[in-house]
Design a protein around this motif. Sequence first.
Motif, PDB file in Angstrom:
ATOM      1  N   VAL A 225      -6.897   2.100  -1.909  1.00 27.83           N
ATOM      2  CA  VAL A 225      -5.711   1.318  -1.816  1.00 27.83           C
ATOM      3  C   VAL A 225      -5.746   0.141  -0.507  1.00 27.83           C
ATOM      4  CG1 VAL A 225      -3.425   1.313  -0.744  1.00 27.83           C
ATOM      5  CG2 VAL A 225      -4.406   3.201  -2.085  1.00 27.83           C
ATOM      6  N   SER A 226      -5.586  -1.196  -0.777  1.00 33.42           N
ATOM      7  CA  SER A 226      -5.522  -2.118   0.092  1.00 33.42           C
ATOM      8  C   SER A 226      -4.211  -3.012  -0.021  1.00 33.42           C
ATOM      9  CB  SER A 226      -6.566  -3.060  -0.367  1.00 33.42           C
ATOM     10  OG  SER A 226      -6.833  -3.790   0.919  1.00 33.42           O
ATOM     11  N   SER A 227      -4.089  -3.887   0.971  1.00 37.40           N
ATOM     12  CA  SER A 227      -2.717  -4.415   1.087  1.00 37.40           C
ATOM     13  C   SER A 227      -2.965  -5.923   1.596  1.00 37.40           C
ATOM     14  CB  SER A 227      -1.801  -3.765   2.283  1.00 37.40           C
ATOM     15  OG  SER A 227      -0.699  -4.498   2.596  1.00 37.40           O
TER      16      SER A 227
ATOM     17  N   ILE B 283       0.275   4.432  -2.299  1.00 40.48           N
ATOM     18  CA  ILE B 283      -0.101   5.864  -1.641  1.00 40.48           C
ATOM     19  C   ILE B 283       0.745   6.941  -2.371  1.00 40.48           C
ATOM     20  CG2 ILE B 283       0.076   7.226   0.368  1.00 40.48           C
ATOM     21  CD1 ILE B 283      -0.973   4.461   1.820  1.00 40.48           C
TER      22      ILE B 283
ATOM     23  N   ASP C 130      -7.357   5.013   1.953  1.00 37.36           N
ATOM     24  CA  ASP C 130      -6.550   4.049   2.557  1.00 37.36           C
ATOM     25  C   ASP C 130      -7.525   2.898   3.168  1.00 37.36           C
ATOM     26  OD1 ASP C 130      -4.743   2.195   3.852  1.00 37.36           O
ATOM     27  OD2 ASP C 130      -3.296   3.958   4.280  1.00 37.36           O
TER      28      ASP C 130
ATOM     29  N   ASN D  28      -8.348   7.281   5.702  1.00 36.15           N
ATOM     30  CA  ASN D  28      -8.036   6.052   6.256  1.00 36.15           C
ATOM     31  C   ASN D  28      -9.069   5.350   7.164  1.00 36.15           C
ATOM     32  OD1 ASN D  28      -5.535   4.920   8.607  1.00 36.15           O
ATOM     33  ND2 ASN D  28      -6.432   3.755   7.068  1.00 36.15           N
TER      34      ASN D  28
ATOM     35  N   ALA E  53       0.854  -1.319   0.107  1.00 36.86           N
ATOM     36  CA  ALA E  53       0.003  -0.156   0.012  1.00 36.86           C
ATOM     37  C   ALA E  53       0.829   1.125  -0.098  1.00 36.86           C
ATOM     38  CB  ALA E  53      -0.832   0.018   1.185  1.00 36.86           C
ATOM     39  N   THR E  54       2.082   1.052   0.607  1.00 35.43           N
ATOM     40  CA  THR E  54       2.837   2.188   0.605  1.00 35.43           C
ATOM     41  C   THR E  54       3.234   2.862  -0.780  1.00 35.43           C
ATOM     42  OG1 THR E  54       3.794   1.436   2.594  1.00 35.43           O
ATOM     43  CG2 THR E  54       5.008   3.065   1.761  1.00 35.43           C
TER      44      THR E  54
ATOM     45  N   VAL F 265      -6.474  -0.572   4.182  1.00 32.34           N
ATOM     46  CA  VAL F 265      -5.614  -1.398   4.048  1.00 32.34           C
ATOM     47  C   VAL F 265      -6.186  -2.679   5.283  1.00 32.34           C
ATOM     48  CG1 VAL F 265      -3.465  -0.538   3.432  1.00 32.34           C
ATOM     49  CG2 VAL F 265      -4.102  -0.566   5.859  1.00 32.34           C
TER      50      VAL F 265
ATOM     51  N   TYR G 147       2.087   9.312   4.616  1.00 29.62           N
ATOM     52  CA  TYR G 147       1.169  10.314   3.739  1.00 29.62           C
ATOM     53  C   TYR G 147       2.057  11.564   3.542  1.00 29.62           C
ATOM     54  CZ  TYR G 147      -2.653   7.560   5.085  1.00 29.62           C
ATOM     55  OH  TYR G 147      -3.511   6.351   5.404  1.00 29.62           O
TER      56      TYR G 147
END
Length: 386
Positions: free
Chosen positions: A232-234, A105, A203, A171, A101-102, A205, A129
């Motif tokens: 965004v996901s992880s 982002i 975000d 988030n 995810a980093t 995640v 961020y």
Amino acid sequence: MKNNHKLTTDSKLPNIGVTIFTVMSKLAADCGAINLSQGFPDFQADPALFEATLRAMRDGRNQYPPMAGMPELRTAIADKIEALYGVRYDSDQEITVTAGATQAIFTAIAAFVRGGDEVIVFEPVYDSYVPAIETVGGKAVYAQLGFPDYKPDWSRVRSLISPRTRMIIINSPHNPTGSLLDAEDLAALVELTRDTDIVVLSDEVYEHIVFDGERHASVASIPELASRSLVVSSFGKTYHITGWKIGYVFGAADLMTEFRKVHQFNVFTVNTPCQIGIADYMRDASRHLGLASFYEKKRDFFRDQLRGSRFELLPCRGTYFQLARYDKISDRPDREFAQWLTREVGVAVIPVSVFYQDGRDDRVVRFCFAKQEATLAAAGAKLRRV
Ligand code: PMP
Ligand code: GLN
């Protein structure tokens, strides 16, 4: 190294040191403390995932995948999103696999934020961020989640919007607080952004780690918001493989086109056999759907461990983090308290003030409970003595 010319480097990030997660994990290792600081599981992932990945390696699937990610993984992601949030994203044009995810982002920020643009973030704010915003010459504008309920104040957010606002980053479930945004929050965000060109970076995640029967409110499930959002996901969080560094981003095709322009020159793509292994593994939906009850048991176990201690636990509605006030134990600033707890008590934690630009300190620390019960019990025994 000998160098005749003295190079002067004018840092782009003069106020940034080493991330707190690296600092606290190192201190924990140096002191032999139980590490409840950086968020990662201390238990093994499912062998079926390793077998699927090894099979891909042995089958010779070891060369570059397509830039956007392996088609079978993007299709599996599209199926999951549709099953959970009731909307079909196009796996060719609207989903990209990322190096965690980093990277998603960072790349999203680099793709949309120009020098001088403003990005609204909510404090306490996840630590990657703001450095990403500042690296590309943007300016972070800070909204607050109220203490101690960590809810956003949308009328205040409205007052922070300017003609330069390019992006809002949200988030939920929220790291570090374990709070959630609900349907009303997303409705407020729809209102705030209507008729603007603001991109929402969401975000999510911890999307599968939501407790007490609550449902994750994804921006994907609200068409008006989804059309201006990148989500965004992880897989690191979902399948207990934070070290694999694989995640993904999805969003409307016009946004994804811009995202990929940067992504292709940022990482180009992400390793092939792990993508194939995950694609195979995620076909069984119980593996991500079971995550909430899996972590709810750990949350409850850890909270029970701290019953009778002098820590005051704040609510935890999602994520694998538990916040606790410690003002009945000490009046030290939280960074000092975290160091002391690690060195003297043998349990490493994260001080929450690091997630505030002005170092605001509510005397709160964060524990990660993504650990085996034996680890949580051993930490509990130490923490009850404090
Ligand atoms: N966002 C949040 C809120 C996180 O907690 C994390 C990591 N724990 C990330 C992004 C980064 O995820 P990844 O490890 O997949 O890069
Ligand atoms: N996101 C993890 C946490 O909050 C840490 C990730 C990292 O170390 N960069 O603990």
